[in-house]
Scaffold this motif. Structure first.
Motif, short mmCIF file in Angstrom:
data_model
loop_
_atom_site.label_atom_id
_atom_site.label_comp_id
_atom_site.label_asym_id
_atom_site.label_seq_id
_atom_site.Cartn_x
_atom_site.Cartn_y
_atom_site.Cartn_z
N LEU A 77 0.84 -1.20 0.00
CA LEU A 77 0.00 0.00 0.00
C LEU A 77 0.88 1.26 0.00
O LEU A 77 1.94 1.27 0.63
CB LEU A 77 -0.90 0.02 1.24
N PRO A 78 0.47 2.31 -0.70
CA PRO A 78 1.25 3.56 -0.69
C PRO A 78 1.38 4.10 0.74
O PRO A 78 0.42 4.09 1.50
CB PRO A 78 0.43 4.51 -1.57
N GLN A 79 2.57 4.57 1.09
CA GLN A 79 2.81 5.13 2.40
C GLN A 79 2.91 6.64 2.28
O GLN A 79 3.68 7.14 1.46
CB GLN A 79 4.09 4.55 3.00
N PRO A 80 2.17 7.41 3.08
CA PRO A 80 2.24 8.88 3.01
C PRO A 80 3.66 9.37 3.24
O PRO A 80 4.40 8.82 4.06
CB PRO A 80 1.30 9.32 4.14
N ASP A 81 4.03 10.42 2.55
CA ASP A 81 5.39 10.97 2.67
C ASP A 81 5.67 11.51 4.08
O ASP A 81 6.82 11.55 4.52
CB ASP A 81 5.60 12.10 1.65
N GLY B 104 11.36 1.48 2.02
CA GLY B 104 11.00 2.88 1.82
C GLY B 104 11.86 3.79 2.68
O GLY B 104 13.06 3.59 2.83
N ASN B 105 11.23 4.80 3.26
CA ASN B 105 11.93 5.74 4.14
C ASN B 105 11.89 5.34 5.61
O ASN B 105 12.30 6.11 6.48
CB ASN B 105 11.32 7.14 3.99
N ASN B 106 11.40 4.15 5.88
CA ASN B 106 11.26 3.69 7.26
C ASN B 106 12.63 3.35 7.85
O ASN B 106 13.56 2.99 7.13
CB ASN B 106 10.32 2.50 7.31
N LYS C 71 9.84 -1.45 19.57
CA LYS C 71 8.48 -0.98 19.31
C LYS C 71 8.57 0.16 18.31
O LYS C 71 9.64 0.75 18.10
CB LYS C 71 7.78 -0.54 20.60
N THR C 72 7.44 0.46 17.67
CA THR C 72 7.44 1.39 16.53
C THR C 72 6.61 2.62 16.82
O THR C 72 5.57 2.54 17.48
CB THR C 72 6.89 0.68 15.28
N ARG C 73 7.06 3.75 16.31
CA ARG C 73 6.28 4.99 16.36
C ARG C 73 6.29 5.64 14.98
O ARG C 73 7.17 5.38 14.15
CB ARG C 73 6.84 5.94 17.41
N THR C 74 5.32 6.51 14.74
CA THR C 74 5.22 7.23 13.47
C THR C 74 5.86 8.61 13.61
O THR C 74 5.59 9.34 14.57
CB THR C 74 3.75 7.38 13.04
N LEU C 75 6.69 8.96 12.64
CA LEU C 75 7.31 10.29 12.57
C LEU C 75 6.74 11.04 11.38
O LEU C 75 6.32 10.42 10.39
CB LEU C 75 8.83 10.17 12.41
#
Length: 407
Positions: free
Chosen positions: A63-67, A136-138, A87-91
């Motif tokens: 799925l496309p990931q928002p920039d 990706g950018n992750n 654990k993971t967080r969103t930046l």
């Protein structure tokens, strides 16, 4: 004897003394009929992860990931000194340097690092890697851990090691760490080993090729490529002496990055093996008896050691190491030498835990000087004492403090 008969005989138990003597040959015969790949499908049937259909995940990872939504997986060492947590967080930005990343906390009472009444432990980002799982950018974010009063946790060996590295950075210390590990099936036996016996004796497995000699190569190859993608300075890999045992090498790395890269490489190894339903153990002696244990041989060099006639500096470092053998044994496994007691017996290509020794091309010594180094009269030394489950920060710190700071 047919394959079905062989299996029935072994599962029923080896009854006669003659069959006890021949059971290893018996299982070698089974290996010729029963490839490691087929065996793995059978023995992993109890692993929940092996049973999952991993291809379904791609429907969602594609799925496309928002920039402006980057997944950052924070990774740290728990209170055991060898367990890895994450654990993971969103930046909302793409981090370029650890200092840009937000500090975070976690429940230290669930990681053997705090009481429930004061459970928050701080995560301080110290290194960033590309994420080969999410791509990706992750990012993968390696973190140090700090108590509520901002002092390093007991398992935060990086803090002390980094102080030593900064004190000797003009010496440009290089490290190359050889990480040995063993693959296990879901019932904790080495992957591909027969349920009621043993594989053939050691000899054909080291750097071996063929379904009757190696098992789990898919995991090894996946891990190698993932490390390259992430930015880990992985130098190579090979099958080890005991069947289902492997090794990868990290380095040469300058200073603290050796420990950083090895911990991320370990995380990726566990994470990728999880996909296959396989367990990775860093136990220094996963199988008792005349089977090789697992170490983390550490190659160490300084700028003077690499210069012409650097052998003088290497010999000086060995002399200093000889005087602090107990200190290094304490520093070289998470339980202060207790794990290495099972491995450093003076047998199976190890030195004795009780004695210090050194020699050229000697794999039974505490310190080995490679043949090429002795001939060139410069280069590095190999410390063969660290256990496979060592904390690389603790190992590198000890080498710096003994060999350079002369503590």
């Amino acid at each position: 004897m047919g394959f079905r008969i062989l299996v029935k005989v072994c599962e029923a138990g080896i009854a006669s003394s003659q069959m006890r003597l021949n059971h290893k040959k018996l299982w070698m015969a089974i290996g010729k009929h029963f490839s490691c790949t087929t065996m793995s499908r059978t023995i992993l049937k109890d692993s929940p992860n092996a049973a999952l259909n991993k291809t379904l995940l791609n429907k969602y990872l594609d799925l496309p990931q928002p920039d402006n939504a980057i997944q950052a997986k924070y990774i740290w060492i728990d209170g055991t000194g060898e367990g890895i947590r994450s654990k993971t967080r969103t930046l909302d930005f793409i981090p370029k340097h650890p200092s840009e990343l937000p500090e975070w906390t976690y429940d230290g009472s669930s990681t053997y690092q705090a009481d429930g009444s004061n459970s928050d432990i701080y995560l301080q980002p110290v290194a960033i890697y590309r994420d080969p799982i999410r791509r990706g950018n992750n990012k993968l974010v390696l973190c140090e851990t700090y108590n509520s009063d901002r002092t390093p946790t007991a398992s935060n060996q990086r803090n002390k090691a980094n102080e030593a590295m900064e004190a000797v950075k003009d010496q440009e210390p290089w490290f190359g760490i050889e990480q040995e590990y063993t693959l296990l099936d879901f019932d904790k036996r080495p992957l591909g080993w027969p349920r009621n016996g043993f594989p053939g004796p050691q000899g054909p497995y080291y750097c071996g090729v063929g379904a009757d000699r190696v098992c789990g190569r898919e995991i090894v190859e996946a891990h190698y490529r993932a490390c390259l993608y992430a930015g880990v300075k992985i130098a190579g890999t090979n099958a080890e002496v005991m069947p289902s045992q492997w090794e990868f090498q990290v380095g040469p790395c300058v200073g603290i990055s050796a420990g950083d890269d090895l911990w991320i490489a370990r995380f990726l190894l566990h994470r990728i093996a999880e996909e296959f339903g396989v367990i990775v153990t860093l136990d220094p002696k996963p199988v008792e008896g005349s089977w090789n244990g697992a170490g983390a041989h550490t190659n160490f060099s300084t700028k003077p050691m690499r210069a012409n006639n650097g052998i003088v500096e290497i010999e000086r470092a060995i002399e200093r190491l000889s005087k602090r053998h107990p200190y290094h044994i304490q520093a070289y496994d998470p339980r202060g030498g207790k794990d290495n007691e099972r491995r450093l017996t003076g047998k199976c290509e190890t030195s004795s835990i009780h004695d210090f020794s050194a020699g050229v091309a000697d794999r039974t010594a505490s310190i080995r000087i490679p043949r090429g180094v002795a001939e060139d009269k410069k280069g590095y030394l190999e410390d063969r004492r660290p256990s496979s489950n060592c904390d690389p920060y603790s190992v590198c710190n000890a080498l710096i403090r003994t060999c350079i700071l002369n503590e």
